[in-house]
Design a protein around this motif. Structure first.
Motif, PDB file in Angstrom:
ATOM      1  N   LYS A 172      20.573 -50.721  27.611  1.00 52.36           N
ATOM      2  CA  LYS A 172      19.950 -49.801  27.548  1.00 52.36           C
ATOM      3  C   LYS A 172      19.226 -49.738  28.706  1.00 52.36           C
ATOM      4  O   LYS A 172      19.153 -48.825  29.896  1.00 52.36           O
ATOM      5  N   GLU A 190      20.086 -47.149  32.483  1.00 54.13           N
ATOM      6  CA  GLU A 190      18.327 -46.456  32.860  1.00 54.13           C
ATOM      7  C   GLU A 190      18.401 -47.144  34.475  1.00 54.13           C
ATOM      8  O   GLU A 190      17.666 -45.940  34.829  1.00 54.13           O
ATOM      9  N   GLN A 212      19.040 -44.057  37.716  1.00 51.39           N
ATOM     10  CA  GLN A 212      17.490 -43.973  38.898  1.00 51.39           C
ATOM     11  C   GLN A 212      18.594 -44.218  39.623  1.00 51.39           C
ATOM     12  O   GLN A 212      17.755 -43.180  40.689  1.00 51.39           O
TER      13      GLN A 212
END
Length: 92
Positions: free
Chosen positions: A33, A37, A41
């Motif tokens: 996870k 992320e 980004q």
């Protein structure tokens, strides 16, 4: 929330054997996870700096505003005409 890593390690040492696979999977999930992320980004950062992509989005918004959009059939006819034009040029 601050977690004492040593306390966390101690708690892991006392997990019942039948629960260890679930804990292992959950830690893997958390790591995946976090990586996802980070990648998302990075992708956003790269896309926000891509001048050509920004130009294409602006052009698309402008086309939509001024009604320069095709439905599925119109788009298919347009592509078929372009292919025919290209093939005609190749046969010259």
């Amino acid at each position: 929330m601050s977690v004492n890593r040593e306390e966390l390690k101690r708690l892991i040492d006392f997990i019942h054997e039948e629960d260890t696979a679930e804990v292992y999977d959950f830690i893997g999930y958390l790591n995946m996870k976090r990586e996802r992320e980070t990648i998302e980004q990075l992708d956003l950062d790269l896309l926000s700096k891509d001048k050509e992509l920004i130009r294409q989005v602006q052009k698309s918004q402008e086309d939509h505003t001024y009604g320069r959009i095709y439905n599925k059939e119109q788009g298919l006819r347009y592509l078929q005409n372009k292919i025919s034009e290209f093939e005609s040029e190749q046969n010259l």
